[in-house]
Design a protein around this motif. Sequence first.
Motif, PDB file in Angstrom:
ATOM      1  N   ALA A 190       8.042  10.458   9.457  1.00  0.00           N
ATOM      2  CA  ALA A 190       8.350  10.457  11.027  1.00  0.00           C
ATOM      3  C   ALA A 190       9.974  10.301   9.893  1.00  0.00           C
ATOM      4  CB  ALA A 190       8.635   8.974  11.315  1.00  0.00           C
ATOM      5  N   ASP A 227       8.359  14.035  12.570  1.00  0.00           N
ATOM      6  CA  ASP A 227       8.278  13.778  13.844  1.00  0.00           C
ATOM      7  C   ASP A 227      10.028  13.431  14.198  1.00  0.00           C
ATOM      8  OD1 ASP A 227       8.212  11.724  15.924  1.00  0.00           O
ATOM      9  OD2 ASP A 227       8.270  10.044  14.683  1.00  0.00           O
ATOM     10  N   VAL A 283      13.687  12.204  15.962  1.00  0.00           N
ATOM     11  CA  VAL A 283      13.913  11.237  17.160  1.00  0.00           C
ATOM     12  C   VAL A 283      15.742  11.401  17.715  1.00  0.00           C
ATOM     13  CG1 VAL A 283      12.449   8.562  17.031  1.00  0.00           C
ATOM     14  CG2 VAL A 283      14.557   8.846  15.902  1.00  0.00           C
ATOM     15  N   ALA A 291      10.236  12.456  19.947  1.00  0.00           N
ATOM     16  CA  ALA A 291      10.199  11.324  20.607  1.00  0.00           C
ATOM     17  C   ALA A 291      11.652  10.649  21.397  1.00  0.00           C
ATOM     18  CB  ALA A 291       9.149  10.177  20.380  1.00  0.00           C
ATOM     19  N   ARG A 300       4.329   9.698  26.451  1.00  0.00           N
ATOM     20  CA  ARG A 300       4.281   8.381  25.806  1.00  0.00           C
ATOM     21  C   ARG A 300       3.927   7.444  26.426  1.00  0.00           C
ATOM     22  NH1 ARG A 300       8.066   5.914  21.519  1.00  0.00           N
ATOM     23  NH2 ARG A 300       7.366   3.987  21.020  1.00  0.00           N
ATOM     24  N   HIS A 359       2.797   4.911  20.185  1.00  0.00           N
ATOM     25  CA  HIS A 359       3.408   4.261  18.669  1.00  0.00           C
ATOM     26  C   HIS A 359       3.309   2.787  18.845  1.00  0.00           C
ATOM     27  CE1 HIS A 359       5.550   3.803  15.443  1.00  0.00           C
ATOM     28  NE2 HIS A 359       6.352   3.057  15.699  1.00  0.00           N
ATOM     29  N   GLY A 385       3.848   0.764  16.972  1.00  0.00           N
ATOM     30  CA  GLY A 385       4.910  -0.444  16.321  1.00  0.00           C
ATOM     31  C   GLY A 385       4.834  -0.200  14.664  1.00  0.00           C
ATOM     32  N   SER A 386       5.720  -1.551  13.530  1.00  0.00           N
ATOM     33  CA  SER A 386       5.984  -0.487  12.219  1.00  0.00           C
ATOM     34  C   SER A 386       4.926  -1.502  11.587  1.00  0.00           C
ATOM     35  CB  SER A 386       7.366  -0.534  11.997  1.00  0.00           C
ATOM     36  OG  SER A 386       7.558   0.457  10.982  1.00  0.00           O
ATOM     37  N   GLY A 441       0.847   8.003  16.399  1.00  0.00           N
ATOM     38  CA  GLY A 441       2.176   7.204  15.934  1.00  0.00           C
ATOM     39  C   GLY A 441       2.023   7.116  14.495  1.00  0.00           C
ATOM     40  N   LEU A 477       1.817   2.634   9.852  1.00  0.00           N
ATOM     41  CA  LEU A 477       0.897   2.029   9.035  1.00  0.00           C
ATOM     42  C   LEU A 477       1.744   0.731   7.748  1.00  0.00           C
ATOM     43  CD1 LEU A 477      -1.572   1.370   6.852  1.00  0.00           C
ATOM     44  CD2 LEU A 477      -1.027   3.754   5.313  1.00  0.00           C
ATOM     45  N   GLU A 492       2.317  10.115  12.883  1.00  0.00           N
ATOM     46  CA  GLU A 492       3.675  10.382  12.614  1.00  0.00           C
ATOM     47  C   GLU A 492       3.631   9.087  10.997  1.00  0.00           C
ATOM     48  OE1 GLU A 492       4.993  11.595  16.944  1.00  0.00           O
ATOM     49  OE2 GLU A 492       5.258   9.477  16.619  1.00  0.00           O
ATOM     50  N   LEU A 493       3.396   9.354  10.359  1.00  0.00           N
ATOM     51  CA  LEU A 493       4.016   8.569   9.281  1.00  0.00           C
ATOM     52  C   LEU A 493       5.692   8.281   9.089  1.00  0.00           C
ATOM     53  CD1 LEU A 493       0.417   8.373   7.517  1.00  0.00           C
ATOM     54  CD2 LEU A 493       1.585   6.087   9.572  1.00  0.00           C
ATOM     55  N   GLY A 494       5.669   7.179   8.677  1.00  0.00           N
ATOM     56  CA  GLY A 494       7.192   7.026   8.200  1.00  0.00           C
ATOM     57  C   GLY A 494       6.976   6.189   6.572  1.00  0.00           C
ATOM     58  N   ARG A 495       7.808   5.303   6.956  1.00  0.00           N
ATOM     59  CA  ARG A 495       7.434   3.632   5.971  1.00  0.00           C
ATOM     60  C   ARG A 495       6.602   4.349   4.618  1.00  0.00           C
ATOM     61  NH1 ARG A 495       9.138  -0.928   6.759  1.00  0.00           N
ATOM     62  NH2 ARG A 495       8.960  -0.588   9.214  1.00  0.00           N
ATOM     63  N   TYR A 550      13.757   3.026   5.741  1.00  0.00           N
ATOM     64  CA  TYR A 550      14.840   2.458   6.168  1.00  0.00           C
ATOM     65  C   TYR A 550      15.969   1.378   5.689  1.00  0.00           C
ATOM     66  CZ  TYR A 550      11.266   3.296   9.825  1.00  0.00           C
ATOM     67  OH  TYR A 550      10.512   4.048  10.735  1.00  0.00           O
TER      68      TYR A 550
HETATM   69  C1  LIG Z   1       9.786   4.678  13.825  1.00  0.00           C
HETATM   70  C2  LIG Z   1       8.644   6.051  14.662  1.00  0.00           C
HETATM   71  C3  LIG Z   1       7.230   6.558  13.508  1.00  0.00           C
HETATM   72  C4  LIG Z   1       7.028   5.982  12.584  1.00  0.00           C
HETATM   73  O1  LIG Z   1       7.159   4.432  11.883  1.00  0.00           O
HETATM   74  P1  LIG Z   1       6.613   3.399  10.412  1.00  0.00           P
HETATM   75  O2  LIG Z   1       6.408   2.400  10.668  1.00  0.00           O
HETATM   76  O3  LIG Z   1       7.485   3.811   9.820  1.00  0.00           O
HETATM   77  O4  LIG Z   1       5.268   4.653  10.241  1.00  0.00           O
HETATM   78  C5  LIG Z   1       6.989   7.058  14.841  1.00  0.00           C
HETATM   79  N1  LIG Z   1       6.873   7.384  15.629  1.00  0.00           N
HETATM   80  C6  LIG Z   1       7.689   6.839  16.417  1.00  0.00           C
HETATM   81  C7  LIG Z   1       7.607   7.832  17.575  1.00  0.00           C
HETATM   82  C8  LIG Z   1       8.390   5.864  15.992  1.00  0.00           C
HETATM   83  O5  LIG Z   1       9.976   6.424  17.312  1.00  0.00           O
END
Ligand SMILES: *Cc1c(COP(=O)(O)O)cnc(C)c1O
Length: 386
Positions: free
Chosen positions: A47, A68, A70, A91, A138, A188, A190-191, A226, A229, A266-269, A363
Amino acid sequence: MKGNFPVEKFKEMTTPFYYYDTDLLRATLREINAEAGKYEGYCVHYAVKANANPKVLNVISQAGLGADCVSGGEIKRALDMGFPANKIVYAGVGKSDWEINLGLDKDIFCFNVESIPELEVINELAARKGKIARVAFRINPNVGAHTHANITTGLAENKFGIAMEDMERVIELSRQMPNVKFVGLHFHIGSQILDMGDFVALCNRINELQTQLESHHIQVENINVGGGLGIDYHHPNRVPVPDFKSYFATYARHLKLRKGQTLHFELGRAVVAQCGSLITRVLYVKRGAFKQFAIVDAGMTDLIRPALYQAYHKIENISNDEENDTYDVVGPICESSDVFAKAVDLNCCHRGDLLAIRSAGAYGEIMASQYNCRQLPQGLTQEDLA
Ligand SMILES: *Cc1c(COP(=O)(O)O)cnc(C)c1O
């Protein structure tokens, strides 16, 4: 225990800046690939919104992850940094025409569509180009996540996604549109999610929805669950790599994939948070009647999470090992919320000491602003300082 930093090098640098431990980032990516690789059809996307620093993105694209995105800007950045278009998913509740056109021109893997009006626009713009857009819907699964209210996204009250009740109607509608192709479902919730039970709830909901669709003879090519984690903000040294093993195993155990289906993440954090620290200098130590402040040169403009989400970041004084004292660590911005931590124990602080604000790789830099006419913080890697 403190993190391992090239403190001598740091002393020469202008502060504040972000420091990325690329060894840790690479180790994290190896773990993701090893754990996801145990299961057939698992595709991990990064992400981009968590951290779009070009050097960080380069390391991630080299590890073979998809992206991923946005926004159109993120699609451009991802392509520039070597992510292949056929591994880009896109997304967002409010996609502009130019952003949709960009995705069409570049032939991205899939648009994650969040409303009927958006679907109509994608169909129309694709028709003008004589293309067929791959779309996933979605779906808002109405599954809560045990995390901060501002970062839950999968409840019926949130602005994201299409309501479950509308799912079949939207799929049917898309089948009548000549320039879109329905390829999947996207979720997805949440975070910063650490309770695997939240992901189990999502799996159960997806299983129900798939059964419902099959009873109407609707097949789904791919499922995208999404990201979300979480990481251990309290113990960045003890738990530098998140528990990807349990994460992927949870999906393997609870989500009933159909034959040939691929499962997208879709892993970001979880990918980038632990490898980044915000390095800042103590400007002044101010002693009040009841407390003392360590006033630092980084502020909420550099790292907004504490002000925005009351987020916790571990702070370490990396300049000395003197005895602890207790401080409120605050920035120079003209806002009362410009506080990194209250009443934390740090090795005794002096003017000029360097502090590391840990777990700031996600972030952090990407959310920096120029409020108060401040310069944006630099993002440096281990290699930059070698
Ligand atoms: C923000 C977001 C993510 C990533 O979320 P993390 O908590 O950072 O893993 C994945 N998918 C979508 C659609 C998002 O908006």
